[in-house]
Design a protein around this motif. Structure first.
Motif, mmCIF file in Angstrom:
data_model
loop_
_atom_site.group_PDB
_atom_site.id
_atom_site.type_symbol
_atom_site.label_atom_id
_atom_site.label_comp_id
_atom_site.label_asym_id
_atom_site.label_seq_id
_atom_site.Cartn_x
_atom_site.Cartn_y
_atom_site.Cartn_z
ATOM 1 N N ARG A 2 -7.098 -6.480 -4.371
ATOM 2 C CA ARG A 2 -6.397 -7.000 -3.194
ATOM 3 C C ARG A 2 -6.394 -8.531 -3.222
ATOM 4 O O ARG A 2 -7.462 -9.159 -3.295
ATOM 5 C CB ARG A 2 -7.077 -6.494 -1.934
ATOM 6 C CG ARG A 2 -6.262 -6.660 -0.660
ATOM 7 C CD ARG A 2 -6.994 -6.043 0.513
ATOM 8 N NE ARG A 2 -6.192 -6.067 1.714
ATOM 9 C CZ ARG A 2 -6.652 -5.687 2.917
ATOM 10 N NH1 ARG A 2 -7.902 -5.278 3.034
ATOM 11 N NH2 ARG A 2 -5.861 -5.735 3.963
ATOM 12 N N VAL A 3 -5.193 -9.112 -3.157
ATOM 13 C CA VAL A 3 -5.045 -10.559 -3.304
ATOM 14 C C VAL A 3 -4.271 -11.139 -2.130
ATOM 15 O O VAL A 3 -3.213 -10.616 -1.758
ATOM 16 C CB VAL A 3 -4.302 -10.902 -4.616
ATOM 17 C CG1 VAL A 3 -4.110 -12.409 -4.740
ATOM 18 C CG2 VAL A 3 -5.060 -10.358 -5.823
ATOM 19 N N LEU A 5 -1.955 -14.015 -0.954
ATOM 20 C CA LEU A 5 -1.042 -14.968 -1.581
ATOM 21 C C LEU A 5 -0.591 -15.978 -0.532
ATOM 22 O O LEU A 5 0.223 -15.676 0.331
ATOM 23 C CB LEU A 5 0.156 -14.220 -2.171
ATOM 24 C CG LEU A 5 1.287 -15.039 -2.789
ATOM 25 C CD1 LEU A 5 0.769 -15.927 -3.912
ATOM 26 C CD2 LEU A 5 2.383 -14.107 -3.296
ATOM 27 N N SER A 13 7.065 -16.897 -3.237
ATOM 28 C CA SER A 13 6.150 -15.885 -2.740
ATOM 29 C C SER A 13 6.670 -14.483 -3.036
ATOM 30 O O SER A 13 5.910 -13.610 -3.487
ATOM 31 C CB SER A 13 5.939 -16.061 -1.233
ATOM 32 O OG SER A 13 5.075 -15.061 -0.734
ATOM 33 N N GLU A 17 4.866 -11.821 -5.400
ATOM 34 C CA GLU A 17 4.453 -10.557 -4.796
ATOM 35 C C GLU A 17 4.971 -9.372 -5.604
ATOM 36 O O GLU A 17 4.233 -8.427 -5.888
ATOM 37 C CB GLU A 17 4.964 -10.493 -3.360
ATOM 38 C CG GLU A 17 4.397 -9.327 -2.573
ATOM 39 C CD GLU A 17 4.863 -9.315 -1.134
ATOM 40 O OE1 GLU A 17 4.546 -8.339 -0.435
ATOM 41 O OE2 GLU A 17 5.550 -10.267 -0.716
ATOM 42 N N LEU A 20 3.168 -9.366 -9.212
ATOM 43 C CA LEU A 20 1.768 -8.954 -9.152
ATOM 44 C C LEU A 20 1.648 -7.466 -8.818
ATOM 45 O O LEU A 20 0.787 -6.765 -9.363
ATOM 46 C CB LEU A 20 1.015 -9.801 -8.119
ATOM 47 C CG LEU A 20 0.781 -11.268 -8.500
ATOM 48 C CD1 LEU A 20 0.233 -12.040 -7.308
ATOM 49 C CD2 LEU A 20 -0.159 -11.386 -9.688
ATOM 50 N N PHE A 25 -1.710 -5.257 -8.992
ATOM 51 C CA PHE A 25 -2.402 -5.973 -7.922
ATOM 52 C C PHE A 25 -1.852 -5.511 -6.565
ATOM 53 O O PHE A 25 -0.776 -4.912 -6.481
ATOM 54 C CB PHE A 25 -2.215 -7.482 -8.069
ATOM 55 C CG PHE A 25 -2.843 -8.067 -9.297
ATOM 56 C CD1 PHE A 25 -4.154 -8.516 -9.281
ATOM 57 C CD2 PHE A 25 -2.125 -8.168 -10.477
ATOM 58 C CE1 PHE A 25 -4.736 -9.060 -10.422
ATOM 59 C CE2 PHE A 25 -2.696 -8.712 -11.626
ATOM 60 C CZ PHE A 25 -4.003 -9.154 -11.599
ATOM 61 N N PRO A 27 -0.882 -7.593 -3.608
ATOM 62 C CA PRO A 27 -0.706 -8.896 -2.980
ATOM 63 C C PRO A 27 -0.258 -8.785 -1.526
ATOM 64 O O PRO A 27 0.539 -7.919 -1.175
ATOM 65 C CB PRO A 27 0.380 -9.547 -3.841
ATOM 66 C CG PRO A 27 1.189 -8.393 -4.332
ATOM 67 C CD PRO A 27 0.227 -7.252 -4.513
ATOM 68 N N GLU A 28 -0.807 -9.669 -0.691
ATOM 69 C CA GLU A 28 -0.406 -9.740 0.711
ATOM 70 C C GLU A 28 -0.047 -11.200 1.019
ATOM 71 O O GLU A 28 -0.889 -12.091 0.846
ATOM 72 C CB GLU A 28 -1.536 -9.254 1.618
ATOM 73 C CG GLU A 28 -1.906 -7.800 1.375
ATOM 74 C CD GLU A 28 -3.034 -7.319 2.258
ATOM 75 O OE1 GLU A 28 -3.346 -8.009 3.251
ATOM 76 O OE2 GLU A 28 -3.608 -6.250 1.964
ATOM 77 N N TYR A 45 -10.733 -9.683 0.725
ATOM 78 C CA TYR A 45 -9.867 -9.830 -0.442
ATOM 79 C C TYR A 45 -10.704 -10.057 -1.692
ATOM 80 O O TYR A 45 -11.797 -10.635 -1.635
ATOM 81 C CB TYR A 45 -8.901 -10.998 -0.251
ATOM 82 C CG TYR A 45 -7.893 -10.755 0.851
ATOM 83 C CD1 TYR A 45 -6.720 -10.040 0.613
ATOM 84 C CD2 TYR A 45 -8.123 -11.228 2.145
ATOM 85 C CE1 TYR A 45 -5.808 -9.803 1.628
ATOM 86 C CE2 TYR A 45 -7.213 -10.994 3.169
ATOM 87 C CZ TYR A 45 -6.057 -10.285 2.893
ATOM 88 O OH TYR A 45 -5.157 -10.038 3.895
ATOM 89 N N GLU A 109 -1.982 -13.884 -14.149
ATOM 90 C CA GLU A 109 -2.665 -12.592 -14.064
ATOM 91 C C GLU A 109 -3.985 -12.619 -14.823
ATOM 92 O O GLU A 109 -4.993 -12.072 -14.355
ATOM 93 C CB GLU A 109 -1.753 -11.500 -14.609
ATOM 94 C CG GLU A 109 -0.522 -11.250 -13.742
ATOM 95 C CD GLU A 109 0.445 -10.275 -14.368
ATOM 96 O OE1 GLU A 109 0.247 -9.908 -15.552
ATOM 97 O OE2 GLU A 109 1.392 -9.858 -13.687
#
Length: 225
Positions: A2-3, A5, A13, A17, A20, A25, A27-28, A45, A109
């Motif tokens: 969980r990342v 961003l 963005s 998103e 990833l 991943f 991504p939020e 995160y 990554e």
């Protein structure tokens, strides 16, 4: 993985998103510092990807506030080409890695995976002086088994003192670790922070003493450190 961003450029963005997510991943996105702060407070995160030029707050300010409140989530900072000063300040504030724009997605990554792996394998280091214990991972202090509630400046000062337990720390050195470099407060402001710390340590088996001409020292009342 969980990342979070933190990137205010919507196109960048959205691209990150999607890319990833395709690589496994989770991504939020957060488009400003206020949103990022709220999300960090509400969620856990594995890592944060952070652009520095945010609309409401500089990324390094956001990073500093994260570290001051004990948030040790790994942070990878996105910097502009040649922004050496940002990288130096970021390292001093607790950044884990940097990536210069423009960058290859594969490198992002790889760096992200590596810093999360390092974070997960890092052992928690505990430092002790009497019954005062400092957890360097959570950046929390406990005193005689109970959590010690400190302000960010008190926490920063006590962290410096416990790492040098039994040895004096110069006043200027302590000040530089507690206050921002561009702070307009005087050098004597550190004495206010120490006064508050001494009150919170009253009745315990540790104390902060003034060593004339040398600075301040944390010591056990029985002389141990």
């Amino acid at each position: 993985m969980r990342v979070l961003l933190v990137e205010d450029e919507r196109d960048m963005s959205a691209w990150l998103e999607r890319a990833l997510a395709q690589s496994g991943f989770l991504p939020e996105p957060a488009f400003d510092a206020a949103t990022a702060e709220h999300m960090l407070a509400e969620n856990a995160y594995d890592a944060v990807i952070m652009d520095l030029r945010l609309p409401d707050k500089h990324g390094l300010v956001l990073l500093r506030e994260m570290r001051n409140r004990g948030d040790v989530t790994p942070v990878l900072i996105l910097t502009a080409q040649g922004a050496l000063q940002d990288r130096v300040r970021g390292l001093n504030l607790g950044a884990d890695d940097f990536l210069t724009k423009p960058f290859a997605l594969e490198e992002l990554e790889a760096r992200l995976t590596a810093l999360v792996r390092r974070s997960r394998s890092r052992k928690t280091l505990h430092m002790r002086c009497g019954t005062l214990v400092y957890d360097s991972e959570s950046r929390a202090f406990s005193l005689d088994g109970s959590l010690l509630h400190l302000t960010p400046r008190e926490q920063a000062a006590l962290a410096v003192l416990i790492t040098r337990s039994g040895a004096p720390v110069e006043k200027s050195q302590l000040y530089s670790r507690v206050f921002d470099h561009d702070s307009e407060t005087s050098l004597d402001a550190i004495e206010v922070v120490l006064h508050r710390l001494r009150k919170k340590l009253t009745g315990s088996d540790v104390r902060i003493v003034t060593v004339r001409g040398l600075g301040y020292m944390l010591e056990g009342i029985d002389g141990s450190s």
